[in-house]
Design a protein around this motif. Structure first.
Motif, PDB file in Angstrom:
ATOM      1  N   ALA A 189       0.837  -1.208   0.000  1.00 30.13           N
ATOM      2  CA  ALA A 189       0.000   0.000   0.000  1.00 30.13           C
ATOM      3  C   ALA A 189       0.867   1.252   0.000  1.00 30.13           C
ATOM      4  O   ALA A 189       1.119   1.878   1.030  1.00 30.13           O
ATOM      5  N   THR A 190       1.342   1.609  -1.182  1.00 25.30           N
ATOM      6  CA  THR A 190       2.115   2.833  -1.379  1.00 25.30           C
ATOM      7  C   THR A 190       1.368   3.714  -2.374  1.00 25.30           C
ATOM      8  O   THR A 190       0.520   3.235  -3.133  1.00 25.30           O
ATOM      9  N   PRO A 191       1.675   5.010  -2.418  1.00 23.04           N
ATOM     10  CA  PRO A 191       1.020   5.882  -3.401  1.00 23.04           C
ATOM     11  C   PRO A 191       1.233   5.413  -4.836  1.00 23.04           C
ATOM     12  O   PRO A 191       0.322   5.509  -5.668  1.00 23.04           O
ATOM     13  N   ARG A 192       2.420   4.874  -5.137  1.00 17.30           N
ATOM     14  CA  ARG A 192       2.677   4.402  -6.499  1.00 17.30           C
ATOM     15  C   ARG A 192       1.761   3.230  -6.850  1.00 17.30           C
ATOM     16  O   ARG A 192       1.199   3.175  -7.944  1.00 17.30           O
ATOM     17  N   THR A 193       1.615   2.277  -5.937  1.00 19.01           N
ATOM     18  CA  THR A 193       0.750   1.129  -6.201  1.00 19.01           C
ATOM     19  C   THR A 193      -0.691   1.584  -6.418  1.00 19.01           C
ATOM     20  O   THR A 193      -1.370   1.110  -7.334  1.00 19.01           O
ATOM     21  N   ALA A 194      -1.142   2.496  -5.578  1.00 23.15           N
ATOM     22  CA  ALA A 194      -2.510   2.996  -5.719  1.00 23.15           C
ATOM     23  C   ALA A 194      -2.714   3.645  -7.079  1.00 23.15           C
ATOM     24  O   ALA A 194      -3.742   3.445  -7.737  1.00 23.15           O
ATOM     25  N   GLY A 195      -1.726   4.408  -7.534  1.00 23.29           N
ATOM     26  CA  GLY A 195      -1.830   5.060  -8.824  1.00 23.29           C
ATOM     27  C   GLY A 195      -1.850   4.072  -9.975  1.00 23.29           C
ATOM     28  O   GLY A 195      -2.623   4.228 -10.938  1.00 23.29           O
ATOM     29  N   GLY A 218      -7.342  -9.683   3.091  1.00 20.10           N
ATOM     30  CA  GLY A 218      -8.232  -8.620   2.664  1.00 20.10           C
ATOM     31  C   GLY A 218      -7.580  -7.265   2.503  1.00 20.10           C
ATOM     32  O   GLY A 218      -8.267  -6.236   2.490  1.00 20.10           O
ATOM     33  N   ARG A 219      -6.262  -7.243   2.341  1.00 20.01           N
ATOM     34  CA  ARG A 219      -5.570  -5.961   2.212  1.00 20.01           C
ATOM     35  C   ARG A 219      -4.213  -6.165   1.553  1.00 20.01           C
ATOM     36  O   ARG A 219      -3.736  -7.298   1.406  1.00 20.01           O
ATOM     37  N   MET A 220      -3.587  -5.065   1.156  1.00 17.76           N
ATOM     38  CA  MET A 220      -2.200  -5.098   0.711  1.00 17.76           C
ATOM     39  C   MET A 220      -1.278  -5.111   1.934  1.00 17.76           C
ATOM     40  O   MET A 220      -1.705  -4.799   3.052  1.00 17.76           O
ATOM     41  N   ALA A 221      -0.019  -5.433   1.682  1.00 19.23           N
ATOM     42  CA  ALA A 221       0.975  -5.305   2.749  1.00 19.23           C
ATOM     43  C   ALA A 221       1.184  -3.835   3.080  1.00 19.23           C
ATOM     44  O   ALA A 221       1.033  -2.961   2.226  1.00 19.23           O
ATOM     45  N   ARG A 222       1.525  -3.561   4.314  1.00 16.92           N
ATOM     46  CA  ARG A 222       1.891  -2.210   4.709  1.00 16.92           C
ATOM     47  C   ARG A 222       3.402  -2.028   4.533  1.00 16.92           C
ATOM     48  O   ARG A 222       4.175  -2.959   4.787  1.00 16.92           O
ATOM     49  N   PRO A 223       3.852  -0.859   4.117  1.00 14.36           N
ATOM     50  CA  PRO A 223       5.290  -0.648   3.931  1.00 14.36           C
ATOM     51  C   PRO A 223       6.107  -0.996   5.168  1.00 14.36           C
ATOM     52  O   PRO A 223       7.214  -1.547   5.056  1.00 14.36           O
ATOM     53  N   GLU A 224       5.558  -0.695   6.343  1.00 16.67           N
ATOM     54  CA  GLU A 224       6.322  -0.966   7.564  1.00 16.67           C
ATOM     55  C   GLU A 224       6.501  -2.462   7.824  1.00 16.67           C
ATOM     56  O   GLU A 224       7.442  -2.871   8.521  1.00 16.67           O
ATOM     57  N   GLU A 225       5.609  -3.294   7.274  1.00 19.30           N
ATOM     58  CA  GLU A 225       5.787  -4.742   7.419  1.00 19.30           C
ATOM     59  C   GLU A 225       6.993  -5.222   6.617  1.00 19.30           C
ATOM     60  O   GLU A 225       7.744  -6.094   7.066  1.00 19.30           O
ATOM     61  N   ILE A 226       7.185  -4.646   5.433  1.00 22.44           N
ATOM     62  CA  ILE A 226       8.376  -4.962   4.650  1.00 22.44           C
ATOM     63  C   ILE A 226       9.618  -4.434   5.367  1.00 22.44           C
ATOM     64  O   ILE A 226      10.655  -5.096   5.443  1.00 22.44           O
TER      65      ILE A 226
END
Length: 256
Positions: A189-195, A218-226
């Motif tokens: 879930a980053t701005p680039r992916t959303a775009g 039910g969701r994308m990964a969060r950047p902080e998880e990576i």
């Protein structure tokens, strides 16, 4: 609390002003690393250097404005690797598209920035780390290298090459007490992916529907998880890990 023993180590992070690269830089700052942030946008670099410097409790934060598709910029970043304990390659976005929709110029640009940019910086970092007999290189790649996507043929090709490169170099680097690893994120879930998802939205596109409606958990990964996993991999806690590329996609690549 687990001490990752990163306090005072010197880390260079490319793609450090956005998405996964920025999340990793923030995590390393919180762990007390001295950071060098690399990205193309000088104002964004200045903003993140100030923000992360405040988180790093006095640890220095340097910046290098660089386009990793340019050899002269690679050479400038290489200077920062002379004393680096950690290199995180998180820069580069390969243009999406099927083969006939992807121009030769776009393909070469993606290969130059993410492909050769990663490889060239790995070479420079490894040269110095080998001489000092210590260091970790972590490449942020992508799970399309494992599950090729015909609608993103450039991304799949570059990522597959970097997976092979990381495994090959990381298999022999322990002989010099250097570790080389990779992470294959799925959708994050980053701005680039959303775009990208918004631009490619098509209710008749089954692949798009699968990506957006059948996500693990039910969701994308969060950047902080990576970023949390990246910090573990570059730490002494993962001291026997090298030559491996770890997929973080919630199992999405295995779904039918």
């Amino acid at each position: 609390m687990i001490d990752l023993q990163l306090q005072g180590l010197r880390a260079v992070v490319t793609g450090a002003t956005g998405g996964i690269g920025n999340a990793i830089a923030e995590k390393l700052a919180l762990e007390g690393c001295a950071l060098t942030l690399v990205a193309r946008d000088p104002p964004a670099l200045d903003r993140e250097a100030a923000r992360l410097g405040a988180l790093a409790s006095g640890a220095p934060v340097a910046t290098i404005a660089a386009d990793l598709g340019r050899p002269e910029d690679i050479a400038r970043v290489a200077v920062s690797l002379e004393n680096a304990d950690i290199l995180v390659n998180a820069a580069g976005a390969v243009p999406r598209g099927q083969l006939l929709d992807t121009t030769a110029e776009a393909f070469r640009w993606g290969m130059a920035v993410k492909g050769f940019g990663t490889i060239d910086l790995c070479r420079e970092a490894f040269r110095h780390m080998k001489a000092r007999r210590r260091g970790v290189i972590l490449n942020i790649i992508g799970n399309s290298g494992q599950r090729p996507n015909p609608k993103s043929v450039g991304t799949s090709t570059v990522n597959a090459a970097l997976i092979a490169f990381t495994e090959a170099v990381g298999s022999i680097s322990p002989d010099d007490n250097v570790r080389v690893l990779g992470i294959n994120p799925g959708l994050v879930a980053t701005p680039r992916t959303a775009g990208l998802l918004q631009a490619s939205a098509d209710p008749n596109d089954l692949a798009y529907t699968h990506l957006t409606r059948d996500l693990p958990f039910g969701r994308m990964a969060r950047p902080e998880e990576i970023a949390d996993f990246a910090a573990f991999l570059v730490s002494a806690r993962a001291g026997y890990c090298s030559g491996s590329v770890y997929t973080i996609d919630g199992g999405a690549r295995l779904r039918v």
